[in-house]
Design a protein around this motif. Structure first.
Motif: not given
Ligand SMILES: Nc1ncnc2c1ncn2[C@@H]1O[C@H](COP(=O)(O)OP(=O)(O)OP(=O)(O)O)[C@@H](O)[C@H]1O
Length: 616
Positions: A336-340, A345-348, A411-418, A450-452
């Motif tokens: 599941v990907l959480i966007r916001g 409150g993505k981590e919550v 995995l929070d802030e997955i968009g920042d993964m190199p 779960i990614c955000a």
């Protein structure tokens, strides 16, 4: 051709022993004079002698705790160091280089002038230089190019600050050094920020039997590394951080000398009673006495015994439906990907999914992909074999992917993964096994994912910054969390959080106008900002009090009610754009409680940009 002012100053200094004013900073001139008095030869190219390996091992061993203490800030600076082809240097209190980390290219050049571990960079040995001169002057300093006393060091542009212990003792120096030709304009600001964060942490150990006072002019800065801390024992100043000293107009030398009566017009009790204090000059500071409970009413004693608890998560009907679906999907092993936006409150949300999933009894391992430098992230995620790289733990490390085995990986802030790590993550997800750094056999793993992100991942895919195959694998189901300004239930939301924080039990009432401001404000920091704001209001008021708009933070007090935040300023020209940018940055800094790295990351700008714009 206009002569280079530093060269001109050098010539005048060495030939006529007199430098016209304004050519170079007084601190550099003082340092040149000291070096000359020591008999150092400006043209000398003699490199400083490194310690022997044995001597250095002893010194580095002694400094291990200090290095560990500084590591988070050194690593945060490292990101800037790479971007500007610089290196971060940590030294001990006598200027001996303990550690360097940063651009390999520049590190090689720096090593040619012996700017590397095991080499002393005191002013007596190397002449004017940021490390040694900051120690000699006892203050932050920038030394650029030919300001270095020895000609061979002109290739450097360095900014350094002594790291001060609570008693005013120098613990070491933090330095950011780069090539002279690409001077990093905000280097000094960045090292100052990093040093103050390190120094702030030093006060966490506590001071038995002493009064620890935390102060600031702005209540929002209390609890951040920018707050002033003063420690008094028997009425005498025993320890302080640099912000605390600046607030009372004193220096580190005054520790052990100044008394409470010299500094404040009111008694310590006034701080406890009113949460504020008058300085000697008559101006007021807000603050608190650490560990002290107000004794005005029994109710207050209970309420003030610690920070108000985090409010229980509040979900509107739409989010509740998403939550139910997310639990089912995760239980069926569908990522599941959480966007916001930040603070929605993505981590919550992710933690609630885990708590309601079939794996609630197993671990939830959360990794923030934006918080780690690339080099460390790989080791952190995938683990490593013993001796995989310098600085690795002797027994190796399991890595977070394996720690999540049997449970849920967030995995929070997955968009920042190199990109390189995206490939490795994709492989791990496909093969369901992890290959640790440094080789070894692949280890099977079983975790739910779960990614955000607060970014538009598809835009990143189109820009080539995010792998499309990874995108399709992790974003099989995307949940959008609405920003607060789009939620129609803001009245109930504020009501409920306010109650959760204990307003009713403390008899704190909010005036209608105050409530309206809260409801109409656009909350760019979303839940995080709202909860932080309500908490601060509660902490600063008395039980039984009725809060008016005066209790609101300045932005809200000024009637900054902007129910719908425009994506761009609406044609009001440059001045408005500036204002909008500044406000967004101030909000982000406040939401990050003064943590510049975090605020910059959330705004999607570099720390130096944020620093430059805010002049923090
Ligand atoms: N549903 C909620 N109800 C009440 N408070 C919430 C809720 N969601 C978040 N919060 C509050 O907001 C804070 C920030 O939440 P969280 O860290 O989950 O946001 P985020 O979207 O992951 O932020 P970021 O993108 O900056 O990492 C939490 O500590 C909590 O106090």
């Amino acid at each position: 051709m206009t002569p280079d002012p530093i060269q001109h100053a050098r010539q005048r200094f060495f030939s006529q022993k007199a430098v016209p004013g304004g050519l170079i900073p007084q601190s550099i001139l003082r340092s040149w004079t000291r070096c000359q008095a020591l008999g150092l030869e400006g043209r000398a190219n003699a490199l400083p002698e490194p310690l022997t390996a044995y001597e250095f091992a002893l010194t580095a061993g002694e400094a291990e705790a200090f290095k560990r203490l500084c590591r988070p800030e050194v690593e945060a600076l490292y990101a800037d160091a790479q971007a500007t082809d610089s290196i971060v240097i940590l030294t001990n209190a006598s200027g001996l280089v303990l550690d360097t980390i940063g651009s390999l290219d520049f590190a090689e050049r720096a090593a040619r002038v012996a700017l590397r571990p095991g080499v002393p960079w005191s002013e007596q040995v190397v002449g004017t230089n940021a490390i040694g001169t900051s120690l000699a002057e006892g203050s932050p300093i920038e030394v650029r190019g030919a300001e270095h006393y020895l000609e061979c060091n002109r290739i450097l542009s360095c900014s350094a600050i002594p790291i001060m212990g609570p008693q005013g003792n120098v613990l070491g120096v933090l330095d950011l050094s780069g090539p002279a030709e690409t001077h990093h304009a905000h280097a000094l600001g960045l090292v100052k920020l990093a040093a103050e964060q390190i120094e702030h942490r030093l006060f966490e150990q506590g001071f038995a039997g002493a009064d620890v006072v935390r102060l600031h002019v702005d209540p929002a800065m209390l609890g951040t590394s920018r707050e002033g801390i003063l420690v008094f024992e028997d009425g005498r100043l025993k320890a302080a951080n640099r912000h605390g000293l600046a607030l009372i107009g004193r220096r580190f030398d005054d520790i052990g000398r100044a008394t409470w009566a010299d500094l404040f017009r009111e008694q310590l009790a006034s701080l406890v009673e009113n949460g504020s204090l008058k300085r000697e000059n008559g101006t007021t500071l807000v603050g608190r006495l650490e560990g002290f409970r107000r004794a005005t009413a029994p109710r207050a004693r209970v309420a003030r015994s610690g920070p108000s608890p985090a409010p229980s998560p509040i979900f509107d009907p739409e989010t509740t439906r998403s939550l139910t679906r997310a639990v089912r999907l995760v239980d069926a092993a569908v990522p599941v990907l959480i966007r916001g936006e930040t603070g929605t409150g993505k981590e919550v949300f992710a933690r609630t999914v885990h708590a309601r999933s079939g794996r609630s009894g197993k671990p939830l391992i959360a990794v923030n992909c934006a918080a780690l430098p690339e080099t460390l992230m790989e080791a952190e995620l995938f683990g490593y074999q013993a001796g995989a790289f310098t600085g690795a733990r002797p027994g190796g490390s399991k890595g977070t992917l394996r720690e999540a085995d049997g449970g849920v990986l967030f995995l929070d802030e997955i968009g920042d993964m190199p990109l390189a790590l995206q490939t490795k993550l994709l492989r791990a997800l496909q093969e369901r096994e992890v290959v640790p750094l440094g080789g070894g056999r692949p280890v099977p793993v079983d975790f739910l994912l779960i990614c955000a992100t607060n970014r538009n991942l598809w835009d990143l895919v189109e820009a080539g910054a995010f792998r499309s195959d990874l995108y399709f694998r992790i974003a099989q189901y995307t949940i959008e969390l609405s920003p607060l300004r789009h939620r129609s239930d803001r009245v109930q939301l504020i009501e409920q959080i306010w109650d959760d924080l204990g307003a009713e039990t403390q008899g704190i009432v909010m005036a209608q106008e105050c409530r309206e401001r809260l409801v109409t404000y656009d909350w760019p920091g979303n839940f995080r900002q709202l909860v932080g704001c309500l908490r601060a209001m509660m902490a600063l008021c008395e039980p039984g009090e009725t809060l008016t708009v005066d209790a609101l933070p300045p932005d809200l007090r000024a009637g900054a009610a902007t129910p719908e935040r425009p994506a761009f300023p609406r044609g009001r020209g440059q001045a408005t754009l500036e204002a909008v940018t500044t406000t967004a940055m101030q909000d982000a800094l406040r939401a990050a409680r003064g943590n510049v790295s975090l605020a910059a990351r959330r705004l999607g700008v570099s720390r130096s940009t944020l620093y430059r714009r805010m002049q923090v």
